[in-house]
Design a protein around this motif. Sequence first.
Motif, PDB file in Angstrom:
ATOM      1  N   ILE A 236      35.466   8.049  34.532  1.00 31.03           N
ATOM      2  CA  ILE A 236      35.245   6.934  35.458  1.00 31.03           C
ATOM      3  C   ILE A 236      33.819   7.015  36.013  1.00 31.03           C
ATOM      4  O   ILE A 236      33.111   5.998  36.089  1.00 31.03           O
ATOM      5  CB  ILE A 236      36.300   6.930  36.587  1.00 31.03           C
ATOM      6  CG1 ILE A 236      37.673   6.569  36.009  1.00 31.03           C
ATOM      7  CG2 ILE A 236      35.913   5.955  37.696  1.00 31.03           C
ATOM      8  CD1 ILE A 236      38.826   6.695  37.001  1.00 31.03           C
ATOM      9  N   ILE A 237      33.381   8.213  36.357  1.00 28.22           N
ATOM     10  CA  ILE A 237      32.001   8.391  36.821  1.00 28.22           C
ATOM     11  C   ILE A 237      31.016   8.036  35.704  1.00 28.22           C
ATOM     12  O   ILE A 237      30.005   7.366  35.941  1.00 28.22           O
ATOM     13  CB  ILE A 237      31.774   9.829  37.331  1.00 28.22           C
ATOM     14  CG1 ILE A 237      32.586  10.064  38.607  1.00 28.22           C
ATOM     15  CG2 ILE A 237      30.296  10.101  37.579  1.00 28.22           C
ATOM     16  CD1 ILE A 237      32.645  11.522  39.058  1.00 28.22           C
TER      17      ILE A 237
ATOM     18  N   VAL B 141      34.473   9.862  42.051  1.00 29.16           N
ATOM     19  CA  VAL B 141      34.166  10.984  42.943  1.00 29.16           C
ATOM     20  C   VAL B 141      35.386  11.339  43.798  1.00 29.16           C
ATOM     21  O   VAL B 141      35.702  12.519  43.983  1.00 29.16           O
ATOM     22  CB  VAL B 141      32.927  10.680  43.810  1.00 29.16           C
ATOM     23  CG1 VAL B 141      32.773  11.691  44.934  1.00 29.16           C
ATOM     24  CG2 VAL B 141      31.670  10.645  42.945  1.00 29.16           C
ATOM     25  N   VAL B 142      36.089  10.330  44.300  1.00 26.83           N
ATOM     26  CA  VAL B 142      37.299  10.592  45.095  1.00 26.83           C
ATOM     27  C   VAL B 142      38.341  11.324  44.239  1.00 26.83           C
ATOM     28  O   VAL B 142      38.943  12.304  44.693  1.00 26.83           O
ATOM     29  CB  VAL B 142      37.874   9.287  45.696  1.00 26.83           C
ATOM     30  CG1 VAL B 142      39.262   9.507  46.272  1.00 26.83           C
ATOM     31  CG2 VAL B 142      36.931   8.739  46.760  1.00 26.83           C
TER      32      VAL B 142
ATOM     33  N   ALA C 210      33.506  -4.125  31.792  1.00 31.05           N
ATOM     34  CA  ALA C 210      33.858  -4.934  32.965  1.00 31.05           C
ATOM     35  C   ALA C 210      32.655  -5.092  33.887  1.00 31.05           C
ATOM     36  O   ALA C 210      32.393  -6.179  34.423  1.00 31.05           O
ATOM     37  CB  ALA C 210      35.028  -4.291  33.717  1.00 31.05           C
ATOM     38  N   ASP C 211      31.922  -4.008  34.064  1.00 29.29           N
ATOM     39  CA  ASP C 211      30.733  -4.042  34.918  1.00 29.29           C
ATOM     40  C   ASP C 211      29.692  -5.023  34.373  1.00 29.29           C
ATOM     41  O   ASP C 211      29.204  -5.896  35.098  1.00 29.29           O
ATOM     42  CB  ASP C 211      30.136  -2.637  35.025  1.00 29.29           C
ATOM     43  CG  ASP C 211      28.870  -2.613  35.846  1.00 29.29           C
ATOM     44  OD1 ASP C 211      28.947  -2.895  37.062  1.00 29.29           O
ATOM     45  OD2 ASP C 211      27.796  -2.307  35.289  1.00 29.29           O
ATOM     46  N   GLN C 212      29.372  -4.890  33.117  1.00 28.71           N
ATOM     47  CA  GLN C 212      28.348  -5.750  32.529  1.00 28.71           C
ATOM     48  C   GLN C 212      28.800  -7.212  32.446  1.00 28.71           C
ATOM     49  O   GLN C 212      28.004  -8.134  32.651  1.00 28.71           O
ATOM     50  CB  GLN C 212      27.931  -5.227  31.155  1.00 28.71           C
ATOM     51  CG  GLN C 212      27.158  -3.924  31.225  1.00 28.71           C
ATOM     52  CD  GLN C 212      25.881  -4.055  32.031  1.00 28.71           C
ATOM     53  OE1 GLN C 212      25.015  -4.870  31.731  1.00 28.71           O
ATOM     54  NE2 GLN C 212      25.761  -3.244  33.076  1.00 28.71           N
TER      55      GLN C 212
ATOM     56  N   ALA D   7      30.395  -0.991  38.745  1.00 32.36           N
ATOM     57  CA  ALA D   7      29.923   0.373  38.463  1.00 32.36           C
ATOM     58  C   ALA D   7      29.924   1.218  39.729  1.00 32.36           C
ATOM     59  O   ALA D   7      30.346   2.381  39.707  1.00 32.36           O
ATOM     60  CB  ALA D   7      28.522   0.339  37.845  1.00 32.36           C
ATOM     61  N   ASP D   8      29.457   0.642  40.839  1.00 34.29           N
ATOM     62  CA  ASP D   8      29.453   1.377  42.110  1.00 34.29           C
ATOM     63  C   ASP D   8      30.873   1.746  42.526  1.00 34.29           C
ATOM     64  O   ASP D   8      31.130   2.860  42.987  1.00 34.29           O
ATOM     65  CB  ASP D   8      28.813   0.535  43.213  1.00 34.29           C
ATOM     66  CG  ASP D   8      27.354   0.215  42.956  1.00 34.29           C
ATOM     67  OD1 ASP D   8      26.676   0.992  42.256  1.00 34.29           O
ATOM     68  OD2 ASP D   8      26.886  -0.829  43.453  1.00 34.29           O
ATOM     69  N   ALA D   9      31.793   0.803  42.374  1.00 29.44           N
ATOM     70  CA  ALA D   9      33.192   1.062  42.723  1.00 29.44           C
ATOM     71  C   ALA D   9      33.760   2.174  41.839  1.00 29.44           C
ATOM     72  O   ALA D   9      34.471   3.060  42.324  1.00 29.44           O
ATOM     73  CB  ALA D   9      34.020  -0.219  42.588  1.00 29.44           C
TER      74      ALA D   9
END
Length: 158
Positions: free
Chosen positions: A92-93, A139-140, A14-16, A131-133
């Motif tokens: 996810i990370i 992390v959350v 999805a990111d790419q 990716a940032d999201a």
Amino acid sequence: MFIYYGIALLIVAADQWTKWLVLKQMELGERIPVMEPYLAWLSHRNRGAAWGMLEGKMWLFAIITIAVIIGILYYFHKHAKGQPLFQLSLMIILGGAVGNFIDRMFRGEVVDFVDVLIPVINYDFPIFNVADAALTVGVVLMIIFVIYDEKQEKKKVS
């Protein structure tokens, strides 16, 4: 176990894919309002880390990302078995880390495109990508897991 790797792979895909769309459909600096003024697509490039820190230090990002990936895989296989929230947060990370790693290694910069204004405090949040999201969500979720796990350990002791 393979479902978790599938989640990481889905995040990378999805990111790419979204970054590819931005590269093919938008000019650098072009802004497309989605929900004006709070959300827009903004074609932006980042040669550093979060908020443009350490710009141009690709070798450092490569080393850090490889170490993070190794750490994630180690914890996933050695410590996360039987703990779905921990496994999910790690994958996810992983997906987020790999997504931005691909950009840094093959483009020399990260493609960002989500522009958010937080109205309550009138804060223009740094432009980000899928990716940032994913990194943030991972992390959350990991923090939630750690808090929950600590509470469970305290119950066992009492």
